[in-house]
Design a protein around this motif. Structure first.
Motif, PDB file in Angstrom:
ATOM      1  N   LEU A  46       6.246  16.215  -1.665  1.00 11.24           N
ATOM      2  CA  LEU A  46       5.477  15.286  -1.805  1.00 11.24           C
ATOM      3  C   LEU A  46       5.790  14.224  -0.574  1.00 11.24           C
ATOM      4  O   LEU A  46       7.200  14.151  -0.713  1.00 11.24           O
ATOM      5  CB  LEU A  46       5.249  14.791  -2.879  1.00 11.24           C
ATOM      6  N   SER A  47       5.160  13.233  -0.088  1.00 14.10           N
ATOM      7  CA  SER A  47       5.629  12.037   0.788  1.00 14.10           C
ATOM      8  C   SER A  47       4.736  10.803   0.140  1.00 14.10           C
ATOM      9  O   SER A  47       3.654  11.055  -0.108  1.00 14.10           O
ATOM     10  CB  SER A  47       5.484  12.601   2.273  1.00 14.10           C
ATOM     11  N   CYS A  48       5.543   9.777   0.312  1.00 13.96           N
ATOM     12  CA  CYS A  48       4.702   8.541   0.023  1.00 13.96           C
ATOM     13  C   CYS A  48       5.524   7.691   1.022  1.00 13.96           C
ATOM     14  O   CYS A  48       6.283   7.245   1.216  1.00 13.96           O
ATOM     15  CB  CYS A  48       5.346   8.265  -1.133  1.00 13.96           C
ATOM     16  N   VAL A  49       4.241   6.975   1.656  1.00 18.11           N
ATOM     17  CA  VAL A  49       4.696   5.871   2.922  1.00 18.11           C
ATOM     18  C   VAL A  49       4.128   4.663   2.121  1.00 18.11           C
ATOM     19  O   VAL A  49       3.178   4.463   1.610  1.00 18.11           O
ATOM     20  CB  VAL A  49       3.673   6.281   3.959  1.00 18.11           C
ATOM     21  N   GLN A  80       0.788  -1.340   0.003  1.00 15.10           N
ATOM     22  CA  GLN A  80       0.157  -0.012  -0.057  1.00 15.10           C
ATOM     23  C   GLN A  80       0.835   1.214   0.019  1.00 15.10           C
ATOM     24  O   GLN A  80       1.742   1.322   0.750  1.00 15.10           O
ATOM     25  CB  GLN A  80      -1.057   0.186   1.054  1.00 15.10           C
ATOM     26  N   LEU A  81       0.375   2.126  -0.884  1.00 17.44           N
ATOM     27  CA  LEU A  81       1.331   3.310  -0.910  1.00 17.44           C
ATOM     28  C   LEU A  81       0.154   4.529  -0.810  1.00 17.44           C
ATOM     29  O   LEU A  81      -0.659   4.581  -1.379  1.00 17.44           O
ATOM     30  CB  LEU A  81       1.947   3.492  -2.422  1.00 17.44           C
ATOM     31  N   VAL A  82       0.762   5.452  -0.005  1.00 11.61           N
ATOM     32  CA  VAL A  82      -0.316   6.636   0.608  1.00 11.61           C
ATOM     33  C   VAL A  82       0.727   7.874   0.177  1.00 11.61           C
ATOM     34  O   VAL A  82       1.814   8.239   0.900  1.00 11.61           O
ATOM     35  CB  VAL A  82      -0.418   6.469   1.748  1.00 11.61           C
ATOM     36  N   GLU A  83       0.312   8.740  -0.882  1.00 15.00           N
ATOM     37  CA  GLU A  83       1.072   9.945  -1.189  1.00 15.00           C
ATOM     38  C   GLU A  83       0.265  10.998  -0.255  1.00 15.00           C
ATOM     39  O   GLU A  83      -0.876  11.063   0.017  1.00 15.00           O
ATOM     40  CB  GLU A  83       0.960  10.158  -2.709  1.00 15.00           C
ATOM     41  N   SER A  84       1.075  12.115  -0.078  1.00 17.65           N
ATOM     42  CA  SER A  84       0.518  13.457   0.433  1.00 17.65           C
ATOM     43  C   SER A  84       1.288  14.602   0.155  1.00 17.65           C
ATOM     44  O   SER A  84       2.503  14.400  -0.281  1.00 17.65           O
ATOM     45  CB  SER A  84       0.383  13.218   2.153  1.00 17.65           C
ATOM     46  N   GLY A  85       0.817  15.656   0.424  1.00 14.83           N
ATOM     47  CA  GLY A  85       1.794  16.978   0.293  1.00 14.83           C
ATOM     48  C   GLY A  85       1.305  17.524  -0.951  1.00 14.83           C
ATOM     49  O   GLY A  85       2.039  18.741  -1.088  1.00 14.83           O
ATOM     50  N   GLY A  86       0.529  17.351  -1.740  1.00 11.55           N
ATOM     51  CA  GLY A  86      -0.051  17.944  -2.811  1.00 11.55           C
ATOM     52  C   GLY A  86      -0.781  19.266  -2.434  1.00 11.55           C
ATOM     53  O   GLY A  86      -1.195  19.484  -1.491  1.00 11.55           O
ATOM     54  N   GLY A  87      -0.911  20.139  -3.137  1.00  7.05           N
ATOM     55  CA  GLY A  87      -1.635  21.425  -3.010  1.00  7.05           C
ATOM     56  C   GLY A  87      -1.661  22.512  -4.117  1.00  7.05           C
ATOM     57  O   GLY A  87      -0.896  22.079  -5.171  1.00  7.05           O
ATOM     58  N   SER A  88      -1.810  23.863  -3.834  1.00  2.00           N
ATOM     59  CA  SER A  88      -1.724  24.730  -4.864  1.00  2.00           C
ATOM     60  C   SER A  88      -0.580  25.700  -4.475  1.00  2.00           C
ATOM     61  O   SER A  88      -0.365  25.915  -3.334  1.00  2.00           O
ATOM     62  CB  SER A  88      -2.903  25.498  -4.901  1.00  2.00           C
ATOM     63  N   VAL A  89       0.180  26.041  -5.592  1.00  2.00           N
ATOM     64  CA  VAL A  89       1.368  27.049  -5.109  1.00  2.00           C
ATOM     65  C   VAL A  89       1.251  27.874  -6.251  1.00  2.00           C
ATOM     66  O   VAL A  89       1.008  27.587  -7.683  1.00  2.00           O
ATOM     67  CB  VAL A  89       2.549  26.032  -4.934  1.00  2.00           C
ATOM     68  N   GLN A 102      -2.523   6.282  -4.996  1.00  2.93           N
ATOM     69  CA  GLN A 102      -3.673   7.066  -5.648  1.00  2.93           C
ATOM     70  C   GLN A 102      -3.432   8.356  -6.365  1.00  2.93           C
ATOM     71  O   GLN A 102      -4.540   8.962  -7.029  1.00  2.93           O
ATOM     72  CB  GLN A 102      -4.913   7.052  -4.489  1.00  2.93           C
ATOM     73  N   GLY A 103      -2.069   8.989  -5.834  1.00  4.48           N
ATOM     74  CA  GLY A 103      -1.853  10.061  -6.528  1.00  4.48           C
ATOM     75  C   GLY A 103      -2.104  11.318  -5.340  1.00  4.48           C
ATOM     76  O   GLY A 103      -3.340  11.146  -4.824  1.00  4.48           O
ATOM     77  N   THR A 104      -1.558  12.347  -5.698  1.00  2.87           N
ATOM     78  CA  THR A 104      -1.729  13.650  -5.051  1.00  2.87           C
ATOM     79  C   THR A 104      -1.590  14.734  -6.086  1.00  2.87           C
ATOM     80  O   THR A 104      -0.751  14.764  -6.798  1.00  2.87           O
ATOM     81  CB  THR A 104      -0.789  13.871  -3.903  1.00  2.87           C
ATOM     82  N   ARG A 105      -2.583  15.804  -6.065  1.00  5.31           N
ATOM     83  CA  ARG A 105      -2.723  16.909  -7.019  1.00  5.31           C
ATOM     84  C   ARG A 105      -1.718  17.843  -6.586  1.00  5.31           C
ATOM     85  O   ARG A 105      -1.870  18.526  -5.548  1.00  5.31           O
ATOM     86  CB  ARG A 105      -4.450  17.176  -7.138  1.00  5.31           C
TER      87      ARG A 105
END
Length: 118
Positions: free
Chosen positions: A20-23, A3-12, A110-113
């Motif tokens: 971005l981080s992936c556990v 299982q891969l979980v991405e985080s850290g996306g956003g608007s800039v 699942q991706g992070t935008r």
């Protein structure tokens, strides 16, 4: 099951930075890929278990991939962001070796935008 979980996306705004981080649940070669609307999924950066790295020419000098195996986490530091970097970013894992092709990877998050405005 990996299982891969991405985080850290956003608007800039253009010129800004994001990390971005992936556990991940195991020790694998890891890659970051991105996909913009209507476009194919493209390679961004990859890293081996031991820390060897490779990045696409379009992001070299701006993006850095790293990993902390103790934390089971892979990072993508994105600096000097451009509107062209806007995409959904995916973390991926493969069992053997560092590769740069979408088809080389067995497991996907699942991706992070990420949205970069001018």
């Amino acid at each position: 099951q990996v299982q891969l979980v991405e985080s850290g996306g956003g608007s800039v705004q253009a010129g800004g930075s994001l990390r971005l981080s992936c556990v991940a649940s195991g020790r694998y070669a890891m890659g970051w890929f991105r996909q913009a609307p209507g476009k194919e999924r493209d390679f961004v950066c990859a890293i081996s278990v031991s820390g060897s790295t490779d990045c696409a020419d379009s992001v070299k000098g701006r993006f850095t991939i790293s990993r902390d195996n103790a934390k089971k986490t892979v990072y993508l530091q994105m600096n000097s962001l451009k509107p062209e970097d806007t995409a959904v970013y995916y973390c991926a894992a493969r069992s053997l070796g560092l590769r740069v092709g979408v088809g080389d990877y067995e497991y996907w998050g699942q991706g992070t935008r990420v949205t970069v405005s001018s």
